[in-house]
Design an enzyme around this catalytic site. Structure first.
Site, PDB file in Angstrom:
ATOM      1  CG  ASP A  38      -2.216   0.918  -4.409  1.00 42.94           C
ATOM      2  OD1 ASP A  38      -1.961   0.369  -3.349  1.00 42.94           O
ATOM      3  OD2 ASP A  38      -1.724   1.763  -4.992  1.00 42.94           O
TER       4      ASP A  38
ATOM      5  CE1 TYR B 256      -0.289   7.028   1.810  1.00 40.68           C
ATOM      6  CE2 TYR B 256      -0.772   4.640   2.297  1.00 40.68           C
ATOM      7  CZ  TYR B 256      -0.654   5.933   2.467  1.00 40.68           C
ATOM      8  OH  TYR B 256      -0.981   6.095   3.786  1.00 40.68           O
TER       9      TYR B 256
ATOM     10  CB  THR C 106      -3.972   3.474  -7.172  1.00 39.60           C
ATOM     11  OG1 THR C 106      -2.881   2.678  -7.328  1.00 39.60           O
ATOM     12  CG2 THR C 106      -4.981   3.190  -7.975  1.00 39.60           C
TER      13      THR C 106
ATOM     14  NE  ARG D 182       5.119   5.679  -3.605  1.00 43.56           N
ATOM     15  CZ  ARG D 182       4.417   4.771  -3.004  1.00 43.56           C
ATOM     16  NH1 ARG D 182       4.129   4.790  -1.531  1.00 43.56           N
ATOM     17  NH2 ARG D 182       3.414   4.361  -3.553  1.00 43.56           N
TER      18      ARG D 182
ATOM     19  CB  SER E 228      -3.704   0.853   1.655  1.00 40.86           C
ATOM     20  OG  SER E 228      -2.682   1.604   1.710  1.00 40.86           O
ATOM     21  CG  ASN E 229       1.703  -2.196   1.545  1.00 35.52           C
ATOM     22  OD1 ASN E 229       1.374  -3.265   1.772  1.00 35.52           O
ATOM     23  ND2 ASN E 229       2.659  -1.891   0.459  1.00 35.52           N
TER      24      ASN E 229
ATOM     25  CE  LYS F 266      -2.026  -3.538  -1.422  1.00 32.36           C
ATOM     26  NZ  LYS F 266      -2.534  -2.357  -2.244  1.00 32.36           N
TER      27      LYS F 266
ATOM     28  CB  SER G  86      -2.781  -1.450  -8.109  1.00 26.56           C
ATOM     29  OG  SER G  86      -1.593  -0.689  -7.566  1.00 26.56           O
TER      30      SER G  86
ATOM     31  CG  ASN H  11       1.835   1.302  -6.956  1.00 24.99           C
ATOM     32  OD1 ASN H  11       2.751   1.948  -7.139  1.00 24.99           O
ATOM     33  ND2 ASN H  11       1.113   1.349  -6.065  1.00 24.99           N
TER      34      ASN H  11
ATOM     35  CG  PHE I 159       4.715  -3.488  -6.150  1.00 26.49           C
ATOM     36  CD1 PHE I 159       4.260  -4.268  -5.035  1.00 26.49           C
ATOM     37  CD2 PHE I 159       4.849  -2.117  -6.250  1.00 26.49           C
ATOM     38  CE1 PHE I 159       3.675  -3.437  -3.975  1.00 26.49           C
ATOM     39  CE2 PHE I 159       4.674  -1.479  -5.215  1.00 26.49           C
ATOM     40  CZ  PHE I 159       3.945  -2.081  -4.202  1.00 26.49           C
ATOM     41  CG  ASP I 160      -1.354  -3.647  -5.273  1.00 26.64           C
ATOM     42  OD1 ASP I 160      -1.165  -4.745  -4.723  1.00 26.64           O
ATOM     43  OD2 ASP I 160      -1.731  -2.590  -5.284  1.00 26.64           O
TER      44      ASP I 160
END
Length: 219
Positions: free
Chosen positions: A7, A9, A11, A38, A115-116, A148, A172, A174, A176-177
């Site tokens: 990931d 952003y 990370t 954010r 990445s998103n 994601k 990651s 995140n 959720f990721d």
């Protein structure tokens, strides 16, 4: 040899580093603005995925900026908003990221940016942060037109990876990721930032690290 997807952003790249610019504009209100901005970026990407109405993460960033400005009553000028949006294409990497990626690549691992973010934005980020040479592939959700943690995003990673599903790892910060990746059977590494708690959604990360450099002990 495992393939390792990262990931970007939060990370490898620090999205909260725009705080320095926000401090120039807003003084002691900068931290609250940065955190809400954010948070709303991610919320808007989740909404768009659920609604099946895709546009680039750049638009999520812009809409979240407008929302935060309105809620906090900061009345940023159009010029200042433009400066903040531009700053998102020049964010720095966290300390130690280039060295860790270089070491893993030297060992023969395929490294994928995942990445998103819009691909053009990612390429601009990597040039500025001196990361471009470390990735074998740069994968953006633009290819599947959702965000994601939609399953289609992680299936894209499986298709593009040189390794099979069981040997394609996602790193990651995140949760959720990582939950999204775990839901489709991918092994994961949670880079746990100070104060973070993993979301209790029934998918625990395969491994937990507090420092990116510790990947050299895992792979």
């Amino acid at each position: 040899m495992p393939s390792i997807a990262f990931d970007i952003y939060g990370t490898l790249i620090d999205p909260l580093s725009v705080g320095h610019l926000l401090e120039e504009m807003l003084g002691d209100r900068a931290a609250a603005f940065n955190q809400l901005w954010r948070s709303k970026q991610l919320e808007y990407s989740f909404r768009k995925a659920a609604m099946r109405q895709f546009n680039h993460f750049t638009e999520c960033t812009h809409q979240a900026l407008q929302y935060t400005d309105a809620v906090l009553g900061t009345q940023l000028s159009r010029a200042d908003q433009a400066r903040l949006r531009a700053a998102y294409r020049r964010l720095p990497a966290y300390p130690g990221v280039p060295a860790t990626l270089a070491q893993l690549r030297k060992r023969g691992h395929e490294l994928l940016a995942f990445s998103n973010g819009k691909k053009a934005d990612l390429l601009a980020l990597f040039e500025g942060a001196q990361l471009a040479a470390h990735f074998d592939q740069v994968l953006s959700v633009d290819e599947v037109r959702t965000f994601k943690p939609a399953p289609e995003v992680y299936e894209l990673l499986v298709r593009k990876s040189r390794s099979d599903r069981a040997a394609t790892w996602l790193v990651s910060s995140n949760s959720f990721d990582l939950i999204g990746a775990g839901a489709v059977g991918l092994p994961t590494v949670w880079l746990q930032r100070p104060g973070q708690v993993f979301d209790p959604f029934g998918y625990a990360p395969t491994r937990v690290l507090s420092q990116l450099g510790a990947l050299s002990e895992l792979f």
